[in-house]
Design an enzyme around this catalytic site. Structure first.
Site, PDB file in Angstrom:
ATOM      1  N   HIS A 131       0.903  -1.211   0.089  1.00 51.67           N
ATOM      2  CA  HIS A 131      -0.081   0.024  -0.068  1.00 51.67           C
ATOM      3  C   HIS A 131       0.812   1.389  -0.059  1.00 51.67           C
ATOM      4  CE1 HIS A 131      -3.110   2.796   1.230  1.00 51.67           C
ATOM      5  NE2 HIS A 131      -3.956   2.049   0.831  1.00 51.67           N
ATOM      6  N   ASP A 140      -8.012  -5.335   0.237  1.00 59.69           N
ATOM      7  CA  ASP A 140      -8.437  -6.248  -1.041  1.00 59.69           C
ATOM      8  C   ASP A 140      -8.115  -7.659  -0.738  1.00 59.69           C
ATOM      9  OD1 ASP A 140      -9.849  -4.229  -2.300  1.00 59.69           O
ATOM     10  OD2 ASP A 140      -7.904  -3.589  -3.039  1.00 59.69           O
TER      11      ASP A 140
HETATM   12  N1  ACO Z   1       4.128  -7.600  -4.954  1.00 59.22           N
HETATM   13  C1  ACO Z   1       5.557  -7.579  -5.032  1.00 59.22           C
HETATM   14  N2  ACO Z   1       6.384  -6.471  -4.920  1.00 59.22           N
HETATM   15  C2  ACO Z   1       5.587  -5.135  -4.472  1.00 59.22           C
HETATM   16  C3  ACO Z   1       4.133  -5.093  -4.302  1.00 59.22           C
HETATM   17  C4  ACO Z   1       3.483  -6.723  -4.583  1.00 59.22           C
HETATM   18  N3  ACO Z   1       2.331  -6.322  -4.365  1.00 59.22           N
HETATM   19  N4  ACO Z   1       4.063  -3.856  -3.904  1.00 59.22           N
HETATM   20  C5  ACO Z   1       5.105  -3.266  -3.829  1.00 59.22           C
HETATM   21  N5  ACO Z   1       6.164  -3.962  -4.057  1.00 59.22           N
HETATM   22  C6  ACO Z   1       7.554  -3.594  -4.180  1.00 59.22           C
HETATM   23  C7  ACO Z   1       7.857  -2.770  -5.426  1.00 59.22           C
HETATM   24  O1  ACO Z   1       8.388  -3.689  -6.454  1.00 59.22           O
HETATM   25  C8  ACO Z   1       8.748  -1.839  -4.901  1.00 59.22           C
HETATM   26  O2  ACO Z   1       9.994  -2.616  -4.803  1.00 59.22           O
HETATM   27  P1  ACO Z   1      11.638  -1.757  -5.085  1.00 59.22           P
HETATM   28  O3  ACO Z   1      11.701  -1.082  -3.899  1.00 59.22           O
HETATM   29  O4  ACO Z   1      12.657  -2.818  -5.135  1.00 59.22           O
HETATM   30  O5  ACO Z   1      11.487  -1.382  -6.550  1.00 59.22           O
HETATM   31  C9  ACO Z   1       8.351  -1.569  -3.865  1.00 59.22           C
HETATM   32  O6  ACO Z   1       7.736  -2.985  -3.111  1.00 59.22           O
HETATM   33  C10 ACO Z   1       7.942  -0.451  -3.149  1.00 59.22           C
HETATM   34  O7  ACO Z   1       6.670  -0.425  -4.100  1.00 59.22           O
HETATM   35  P2  ACO Z   1       6.070   0.757  -5.033  1.00 59.22           P
HETATM   36  O8  ACO Z   1       5.206   0.310  -6.127  1.00 59.22           O
HETATM   37  O9  ACO Z   1       6.769   1.861  -5.096  1.00 59.22           O
HETATM   38  O10 ACO Z   1       4.824   1.243  -4.144  1.00 59.22           O
HETATM   39  P3  ACO Z   1       3.519   2.144  -4.443  1.00 59.22           P
HETATM   40  O11 ACO Z   1       3.232   2.893  -3.284  1.00 59.22           O
HETATM   41  O12 ACO Z   1       3.800   2.913  -5.665  1.00 59.22           O
HETATM   42  O13 ACO Z   1       2.432   1.155  -4.802  1.00 59.22           O
HETATM   43  C11 ACO Z   1       0.662  -0.324  -4.614  1.00 59.22           C
HETATM   44  C12 ACO Z   1       1.425   0.633  -3.937  1.00 59.22           C
HETATM   45  C13 ACO Z   1       0.150   0.019  -6.132  1.00 59.22           C
HETATM   46  C14 ACO Z   1      -0.570  -0.575  -3.845  1.00 59.22           C
HETATM   47  C15 ACO Z   1       1.622  -1.607  -4.823  1.00 59.22           C
HETATM   48  O14 ACO Z   1       1.974  -1.996  -3.671  1.00 59.22           O
HETATM   49  C16 ACO Z   1       0.818  -2.840  -5.570  1.00 59.22           C
HETATM   50  O15 ACO Z   1       0.880  -2.659  -6.799  1.00 59.22           O
HETATM   51  N6  ACO Z   1       0.126  -3.677  -4.882  1.00 59.22           N
HETATM   52  C17 ACO Z   1      -0.533  -4.669  -5.581  1.00 59.22           C
HETATM   53  C18 ACO Z   1      -1.973  -4.257  -6.080  1.00 59.22           C
HETATM   54  C19 ACO Z   1      -2.959  -3.845  -5.015  1.00 59.22           C
HETATM   55  O16 ACO Z   1      -3.181  -4.922  -4.068  1.00 59.22           O
HETATM   56  N7  ACO Z   1      -3.562  -2.826  -4.643  1.00 59.22           N
HETATM   57  C20 ACO Z   1      -4.550  -2.256  -3.935  1.00 59.22           C
HETATM   58  C21 ACO Z   1      -4.393  -1.414  -3.205  1.00 59.22           C
HETATM   59  S1  ACO Z   1      -5.240  -0.968  -1.795  1.00 59.22           S
HETATM   60  C22 ACO Z   1      -6.288  -0.434  -2.457  1.00 59.22           C
HETATM   61  O17 ACO Z   1      -6.562   0.390  -3.621  1.00 59.22           O
HETATM   62  C23 ACO Z   1      -7.669  -0.410  -1.715  1.00 59.22           C
END
Ligand code: ACO
Length: 460
Positions: A317, A375
């Site tokens: 998140h 979720d």
């Molecule tokens: N699986 C694997 N790796 C992940 C995940 C994941 N679900 N989420 C984040 N990471 C990693 C990224 O690859 C990144 O790694 P790095 O630092 O080595 O590059 C690090 O964790 C930080 O992630 P970001 O993408 O920079 O975080 P951001 O805040 O931009 O994204 C998000 C947040 C979009 C929710 C992301 O965690 C994601 O895509 N999760 C899966 C989708 C999801 O569950 N969305 C629901 C969100 S909650 C809602 O809307 C109700």
């Protein structure tokens, strides 16, 4: 984007930035709210320095001030108007939470009864709006239908589109909140070819949603109280989440003066994506694809592989670097619902819990503070209730509508409202000379065309 400034103040603290090119210093006021990190006020920074701030994804930018919802992502705290989400999920109900988000205070018994009655006066759809559904194919995604039908509300309710009139704003708010379950239920019924069922005023908001979705006109429908409670809780947990992508979309659309129905339709569109509200659908697809606990390590490996676009859906998140408090509540509710339905062993729930256990022990997820988000468990509950996967985000949208409306109202009521208009760091060509068509030298084929088989030889 603009927001209310009533609770932000400068307590005499400043943040000084130094331009290392010429030693020029800029003393910027630090604004503090009631809770959370202070913010550097950069509103006049470009005018005085000629320099922009760069923050794609808004990771360090407070786009507005707001008195609605507070999140402490490190501690896993979520407050609606100051009240912890756990208290509201256990002791309150969705209508009360709607009142709280819209008006800022919990209602008295009389206020609550009046509010519920007034919402019920607006649950039906204009008869002609019902025809809109028939314009869609039966296999259209329910979110596609919802975006279209909600956007179309502005063509029907002209007496609530004058955003300068507080009465009309409130009327629009009530109408949207009231009609969302009807629209959501009809997207489902339409896909099955079932006749639309009118809302019933002796049912609660959640009961009505279940009734309009699942009942058949030839049979009596008795809502299951455990499922009603669970659905009501899902709606409460999704009701607001401060400046997330869809809420920011609503604010941005609304900042231009667009009517509330159009703004909410924009929010629904933004919610649909798998990185946001579409994640609940994506979680179920992922769990089904994994299929068996023995394959979890393979998927964990893929989630960690930077060359693989796969992510663990329902994990991570932008704000929470702690267990999402909503996920905790959903996990408990999931057990209650499955027990009520007599589902002793749900393979998907077993798989989800094992996936969570393994991920939370893995250094990759620990270091990045990636925890299950709301979720992760909601999809399992919704599926057990009988909702098909493609309806999950529709339920999220129904719950979030009050949050969108509350933020939109807060922004419009602010006398200092400004159109949301971000700047950019331009990285394109500098100014260049136009060359007439006949004088251009063709070196390669650019641009996409079906005639070239869906791409060109350079893959651009
Ligand atoms: N699986 C694997 N790796 C992940 C995940 C994941 N679900 N989420 C984040 N990471 C990693 C990224 O690859 C990144 O790694 P790095 O630092 O080595 O590059 C690090 O964790 C930080 O992630 P970001 O993408 O920079 O975080 P951001 O805040 O931009 O994204 C998000 C947040 C979009 C929710 C992301 O965690 C994601 O895509 N999760 C899966 C989708 C999801 O569950 N969305 C629901 C969100 S909650 C809602 O809307 C109700």
């Amino acid at each position: 984007m603009s927001g209310t400034d009533k609770s932000t103040q400068n307590d005499g603290a400043f943040f000084t930035l130094t331009d290392e090119r010429d030693g020029q210093q800029y003393r910027l006021p630090l604004l503090s709210g009631t809770l959370g990190a202070p913010a550097i006020d950069i509103r006049n920074f470009y005018n005085t320095s000629g320099v922009l701030t760069y923050d794609p994804g808004f990771t360090s930018t407070a786009a507005c001030s707001s008195a609605i919802t507070y999140i402490d992502g490190d501690q896993g705290i979520l407050l609606y108007r100051g009240y912890p989400i756990q208290d509201l999920a256990i002791h309150s109900d969705y209508m009360e939470v709607c009142y709280l988000l819209l008006y800022g205070e919990l209602p008295s018994p009389e206020e609550k009864a009046t509010f519920e009655r007034d919402i019920k006066l607006h649950t039906m759809l204009h008869d002609q709006l019902m025809l809109f559904f028939r314009g869609f194919t039966r296999n259209a995604h329910p979110m596609a239908i919802m975006v279209g039908v909600v956007g179309a509300l502005s063509a029907f309710y002209h007496d609530s589109t004058d955003i300068k009139d507080p009465e009309q704003r409130m009327l629009a708010a009530y109408r949207i909140i009231a009609k969302m379950p009807t629209i959501g239920a009809y997207t489902y019924r339409y896909s099955l070819g079932r006749p639309f069922v009118y809302p019933k005023n002796d049912f609660s908001y959640a009961e009505n949603l279940l009734y309009m979705t699942f009942s058949v006109p030839t049979e009596e429908y008795v809502p299951n109280p455990v499922l009603v409670k669970a659905l009501d809780r899902i709606l409460i947990l999704h009701a607001d989440h401060e400046q997330n992508a869809s809420t920011s979309t609503v604010r941005l659309a609304g900042s231009s003066g667009a009517n509330p129905f159009a703004c909410i339709a924009a929010g629904i569109a933004s919610l649909w994506g798998p990185a946001h509200g579409g994640a609940n659908e994506a979680v179920l697809k992922m769990l089904t694809e994994i299929g068996d606990k023995s394959r979890i390590p393979e998927y964990i490996k893929r989630a960690k592989d930077k060359n693989d676009p796969f992510r663990l859906m329902g994990f991570g998140h932008r704000v929470y670097k702690h267990y999402d408090p909503r996920a905790q509540i959903m996990r408990e509710t999931c057990h209650e619902v499955l027990a009520e339905l007599g589902i002793k062993d749900d393979p998907l729930l077993d798989l989800a819990m094992e996936l969570e256990r393994i991920a939370l022990q893995d250094d990759y997820f620990i270091e990045r503070k990636l925890y299950p988000n709301v979720d992760f468990y909601t999809g399992i509950i919704m599926r057990a209730m009988g909702f098909p996967t493609n309806m999950f985000t529709v339920l999220f949208a129904i719950g979030r509508t009050v949050g969108w409306v509350a933020h939109w109202k807060e922004m419009i009521a602010d006398p200092k409202i400004k159109i949301g208009r971000p700047r950019q760091l331009y990285v394109g060509h500098p100014q260049r000379e136009y060359i007439p068509l006949e004088k251009r030298q063709q070196t390669e084929i650019r641009g996409w065309s079906r005639l070239w088989g869906g791409g060109n030889k350079n893959g651009k």
